[in-house]
Design an enzyme around this catalytic site. Structure first.
Site, PDB file in Angstrom:
ATOM      1  CD  GLU A 231       8.063  -9.740  23.472  1.00 45.08           C
ATOM      2  OE1 GLU A 231       8.338 -10.351  22.425  1.00 45.08           O
ATOM      3  OE2 GLU A 231       8.794  -8.836  23.932  1.00 45.08           O
TER       4      GLU A 231
ATOM      5  CE  LYS B 274      13.113 -12.654  17.303  1.00 47.25           C
ATOM      6  NZ  LYS B 274      12.098 -11.642  16.895  1.00 47.25           N
TER       7      LYS B 274
ATOM      8  CG  ASP C 166       9.230  -0.301  23.582  1.00 45.72           C
ATOM      9  OD1 ASP C 166       9.601  -1.483  23.652  1.00 45.72           O
ATOM     10  OD2 ASP C 166       9.074   0.299  22.502  1.00 45.72           O
TER      11      ASP C 166
ATOM     12  CG  HIS D  51       8.508  -4.843  23.511  1.00 43.82           C
ATOM     13  ND1 HIS D  51       9.218  -3.988  22.712  1.00 43.82           N
ATOM     14  CD2 HIS D  51       8.423  -6.010  22.825  1.00 43.82           C
ATOM     15  CE1 HIS D  51       9.545  -4.596  21.592  1.00 43.82           C
ATOM     16  NE2 HIS D  51       9.076  -5.828  21.639  1.00 43.82           N
ATOM     17  NE  ARG D  52      12.318  -6.746  21.715  1.00 48.44           N
ATOM     18  CZ  ARG D  52      12.677  -6.136  20.594  1.00 48.44           C
ATOM     19  NH1 ARG D  52      13.692  -5.286  20.601  1.00 48.44           N
ATOM     20  NH2 ARG D  52      12.036  -6.378  19.470  1.00 48.44           N
TER      21      ARG D  52
ATOM     22  CG  ASP E  92      12.596 -11.162  21.787  1.00 54.77           C
ATOM     23  OD1 ASP E  92      11.564 -11.270  21.120  1.00 54.77           O
ATOM     24  OD2 ASP E  92      13.008 -10.076  22.236  1.00 54.77           O
TER      25      ASP E  92
ATOM     26  CD  GLU F 229       9.118 -12.452  18.883  1.00 55.39           C
ATOM     27  OE1 GLU F 229       9.582 -12.447  17.715  1.00 55.39           O
ATOM     28  OE2 GLU F 229       8.907 -11.417  19.532  1.00 55.39           O
TER      29      GLU F 229
ATOM     30  CG  HIS G  92      14.654  -8.738  18.960  1.00 53.02           C
ATOM     31  ND1 HIS G  92      15.181  -8.253  17.777  1.00 53.02           N
ATOM     32  CD2 HIS G  92      13.324  -8.888  18.757  1.00 53.02           C
ATOM     33  CE1 HIS G  92      14.209  -8.115  16.896  1.00 53.02           C
ATOM     34  NE2 HIS G  92      13.063  -8.495  17.460  1.00 53.02           N
TER      35      HIS G  92
END
Length: 230
Positions: A33, A101, A221, A6-7, A35, A99, A48
């Site tokens: 993943e 944004k 995470d 996650h990021r 953003d 993702e 993000h």
């Protein structure tokens, strides 16, 4: 089940920076993943928030900065990377969940990344954007992102979203704990119609103990928590 950082791995490095993204893969992640937003001059960058307050404490919006201006801001020497920079160093064959944004970033994100030598899934809370993109690029993978604002949706409305060319449903793990009765209904139904199920942000094996059989992608995470389960 594919496990995505996650990021990157934000428990070790600033989220969405190149060290965070690449280190997650080095720890064994199946993919990342991240953003995507646009700078003032239309460059897709990986961050993000709409501003830099969380990144480096500056109250300035990404969309108000040209790329050259954005690159002047840093956290411990790390800058906000561009999507192109990330794509130039990420290994082949990984899964990238991009993702989107903001609506304006949709088209450019797809154009830059669609030829990556691996799997790319595009997701967004902006379901209108996803509808437009999946109609324009039917050969690519698109998914709807769901948050707390969607937890009151009926099961009929939810399943109805997936009638046309949708690859995945991106669900919050807190949604399962808050509305288990809804998830126990929709997860089997999504599987029945061939929709891939993505859960974010899962940071404990215990969180998915009862629903692991339904999960196709897991976003965490800390990739190290799930490394042994790969």
């Amino acid at each position: 089940m594919k496990i995505l950082g996650h990021r990157g791995i934000p428990v070790l490095f600033k989220e969405n920076t190149l060290p965070s993204l690449i280190r997650a893969i080095e720890y064994g992640a199946d993919g990342i993943e991240t953003d995507v937003r646009l700078t003032k001059d239309g460059v897709p960058v990986l961050i993000h928030d709409e501003d830099l307050k969380h990144f480096c404490g500056e109250d300035v919006k990404v969309r108000d900065l040209n790329l050259s201006e954005l690159k002047k801001f840093s956290f411990d020497g790390l800058n906000v990377p561009t999507l192109e920079e990330f794509l130039s160093i990420v290994p082949k064959g990984k899964c990238l969940n991009l993702e989107i944004k903001e609506y304006e970033a949709g088209e450019m994100t797809v154009k830059l990344s669609k030829d990556y030598d691996g799997e790319v899934i595009y997701s967004s809370f902006d379901h209108r954007l996803i509808n437009e993109l999946k109609a324009k690029y039917p050969q690519l993978k698109f998914g709807y992102l769901f948050g707390r604002e969607h937890l009151n949706i009926s099961q009929e409305e939810f399943i109805g979203l997936f009638k046309f060319n949708t690859y995945s449903a991106h669900l919050p793990i807190f949604g399962y704990s808050e509305r288990p009765e809804l998830f126990k209904i929709i997860l089997p139904k999504l599987k029945e119609i061939g929709i891939k199920i993505v859960f974010w942000t899962v940071n404990s094996k215990e969180d998915i103990k009862q629903i692991e059989m339904y999960i196709d992608y897991l976003i965490t995470d800390d990739i190290r928590v799930f490394f042994e389960s790969q």
